[in-house]
Design a protein around this motif. Structure first.
Motif, short mmCIF file in Angstrom:
data_model
loop_
_atom_site.label_atom_id
_atom_site.label_comp_id
_atom_site.label_asym_id
_atom_site.label_seq_id
_atom_site.Cartn_x
_atom_site.Cartn_y
_atom_site.Cartn_z
N LEU A 1 0.82 -1.21 0.00
CA LEU A 1 0.00 0.00 0.00
C LEU A 1 0.86 1.26 0.00
CD1 LEU A 1 -2.60 -1.15 2.69
CD2 LEU A 1 -2.78 -1.35 0.20
N ILE A 2 1.96 1.20 0.72
CA ILE A 2 2.91 2.31 0.77
C ILE A 2 4.29 1.73 0.56
CG2 ILE A 2 3.87 4.18 2.18
CD1 ILE A 2 1.26 4.26 3.73
N GLN A 3 5.01 2.21 -0.41
CA GLN A 3 6.35 1.70 -0.71
C GLN A 3 7.29 1.97 0.46
OE1 GLN A 3 7.29 -0.13 -3.34
NE2 GLN A 3 5.16 -0.07 -4.09
N PRO A 4 8.32 1.14 0.63
CA PRO A 4 9.26 1.33 1.74
C PRO A 4 10.20 2.51 1.49
CG PRO A 4 9.93 -0.53 0.38
CD PRO A 4 8.60 -0.10 -0.14
N ILE A 5 9.74 3.68 1.91
CA ILE A 5 10.51 4.91 1.68
C ILE A 5 10.79 5.67 2.98
CG2 ILE A 5 9.64 5.21 -0.67
CD1 ILE A 5 7.67 7.29 0.44
N TYR A 6 10.31 5.14 4.11
CA TYR A 6 10.43 5.87 5.36
C TYR A 6 11.52 5.27 6.25
CZ TYR A 6 5.97 7.76 3.85
OH TYR A 6 4.99 8.37 3.12
N ASP A 7 12.23 6.14 6.96
CA ASP A 7 13.25 5.69 7.91
C ASP A 7 12.60 5.07 9.15
OD1 ASP A 7 15.24 6.77 6.22
OD2 ASP A 7 14.98 8.74 7.12
N GLU A 8 11.41 5.55 9.52
CA GLU A 8 10.63 4.99 10.62
C GLU A 8 9.16 5.09 10.25
OE1 GLU A 8 11.43 6.61 14.48
OE2 GLU A 8 13.60 6.75 14.11
N LEU A 9 8.37 4.16 10.79
CA LEU A 9 6.92 4.20 10.59
C LEU A 9 6.26 3.52 11.78
CD1 LEU A 9 4.57 4.95 8.68
CD2 LEU A 9 4.77 2.67 7.67
#
Length: 346
Positions: free
Chosen positions: A248-256
Motif C-alpha cells: 500500500l505504501i512503498q518502503p521509503i520511510y526511515d521509521e513508521l
C-alpha cells in the motif's frame, strides 16, 4: 438551608479533586511536573523524575528514591523506596533492600515480612514468593497469608480461578487454595498467518496457515496487524502492506509507527518527522526533530531541542518549551492504556 448549601459546596470541591483529569508528565528546567491539555501546570515541576498516573496516583523520584503523589500533587508516600509500583486495592508495591512489600495509602507496610518476588493484586489476592524456599502462595489485602506457599509458581486470579504450578504440572485453584482442575497445555494458538525466514539476513516472509505465500522472504521485520494492514521493513526502510500482501505504501520511510485513533501514523523521512495517513499521503509535513503518536487529539513534537504538543493540523497548541515529555496525555484514574490498538495474535 445555609448548612445544606455549605455541604453541597464541600461535596463539589471534593469531587473536583477526584475528577479524571488528562495530564502529561513533562520536564521543565531540569525538574518534572504535570500539565493539562491547555499547557497549564497542575502539578508544579519539583521532582527529579515522575511516572504516569494509574488509579489516581503517580510515582515520583527525589535523590534516587521513589514515593507516591495523588492527582493534586500531594505527597501520599514520601520518597524513601528504591521502587514503588501502581496502586491496586489501595495498596502500592514497594521495594526495600531488594525485597518487596506493600504499603497502604497511609504509608504503612501491610506485612511484617518482605518477599523475594510478587505478582499483581487480583480479586483481593496477590501471589508472593518467599526467598528461603522459592515457593509461592497468596496474601490478602490485609497482609495475611490466605493460601499457603505450596507452589513453584502462582499467577493472578481471573473469575475466581488462579493458575499455579507444582513441578511440571499446572492446576487451577479457587480463592481458598483448593485445586479445581488440571490444566492441559492448549498447544499453539490459532493464527491467521505465520512468519517464516530469518530477520538477521533479511529473509522474513509471511505465509497463510495453508502455506500460501502472503509476503515473499525478503523482509527484515513485520509489525502487528492493524485494521488488516501492517508495516514492514525492507533494506532499512519502512512501508505498509495489507493482509493479502499488497504493498500500500512503498518502503521509503526511515521509521513508521502504527496508526493513531485519528488515522495518522508517525513517520520519519530525510531526517525529519511528520505524519501520514493509510494511503501514504503526507498530512503533517516532515519538519519536526521528533514526534510521538496522537492520543486525545494531541501529539508531542520537538523543535529546536524543545518539546510541545501539536494538533492534527500540525500546529503547536502547547508551545515547545519543555526539556522532555515523559508520556502522552492520559486520564489520571486510568489503568493500563495502549498507545495504539492492533492485533497481537495473528
Amino acid at each position: 438551608m445555609r448548612i445544606a448549601l455549605s455541604i453541597l459546596i464541600i461535596l463539589i470541591f471534593s469531587s473536583c479533586s477526584k475528577e479524571n483529569k488528562l495530564l502529561a508528565p513533562v520536564k521543565y528546567k531540569g525538574k518534572y511536573g504535570f500539565i493539562n491539555t491547555k499547557g497549564n501546570w497542575i502539578i508544579e515541576p519539583k521532582f527529579d523524575s515522575v511516572g504516569i498516573f494509574y488509579n489516581g496516583y503517580a510515582d515520583y523520584y527525589i535523590k534516587g528514591k521513589s514515593g507516591l503523589i495523588n492527582q493534586d500533587g500531594e505527597i501520599i508516600i514520601p520518597a524513601k523506596y528504591s521502587f514503588i509500583g501502581n496502586v491496586e486495592s489501595d495498596l502500592a508495591l514497594v521495594e526495600i533492600d531488594e525485597n518487596y512489600n506493600f504499603s497502604d495509602l497511609n504509608d504503612n507496610l501491610i506485612s511484617d515480612i518482605s518477599f523475594y518476588d510478587v505478582g499483581d493484586f487480583s480479586e483481593n489476592l496477590v501471589p508472593v514468593q518467599f526467598k528461603d524456599d522459592g515457593k509461592w502462595g497468596y496474601m490478602d489485602v490485609t497482609g495475611k497469608m490466605k493460601i499457603d506457599t505450596l507452589f513453584d509458581y502462582a499467577d493472578i486470579f481471573k473469575n475466581g480461578n488462579g493458575l499455579v504450578e507444582i513441578g511440571d504440572l499446572e492446576f487451577l485453584i479457587d480463592t481458598t487454595g483448593t485445586i479445581i482442575d488440571t490444566v492441559v497445555s492448549p498447544g499453539l494458538r490459532y493464527k491467521k498467518y505465520r512468519v517464516t525466514g530469518n530477520a538477521d539476513n533479511g529473509t522474513l516472509g509471511k505465509v497463510s496457515m495453508n502455506r500460501d505465500t502472503i509476503m515473499p522472504n525478503k523482509y527484515s521485520s513485520f509489525g502487528y496487524v492493524q485494521n488488516d494492514k501492517f508495516w514492514f521493513k525492507q533494506n532499512g526502510k519502512f512501508g505498509l502492506a495489507d493482509n493479502l500482501g499488497q504493498i500500500l505504501i512503498q518502503p521509503i520511510y526511515d521509521e513508521l509507527s502504527y496508526f493513531s485513533d485519528n488515522g495518522l501514523a508517525r513517520a520519519k523521512k530525510n531526517g525529519k518527522y511528520g505524519f501520514i495517513n493509510e494511503k501514504g499521503k503526507t498530512v503533517i509535513d516532515f519538519r519536526f526533530e521528533d514526534v510521538g503518536g496522537f492520543k486525545y487529539g494531541l501529539a508531542k513534537a520537538k523543535n529546536n531541542s524543545q518539546w510541545g504538543f501539536i494538533n492534527k493540523s500540525g500546529e503547536f497548541v502547547i508551545e515547545p518549551k519543555f526539556d522532555r515529555i515523559g508520556h502522552q496525555f492520559r486520564p489520571t484514574n486510568a489503568k493500563f492504556e495502549s498507545m495504539y490498538e492492533y492485533e497481537r495474535n495473528y
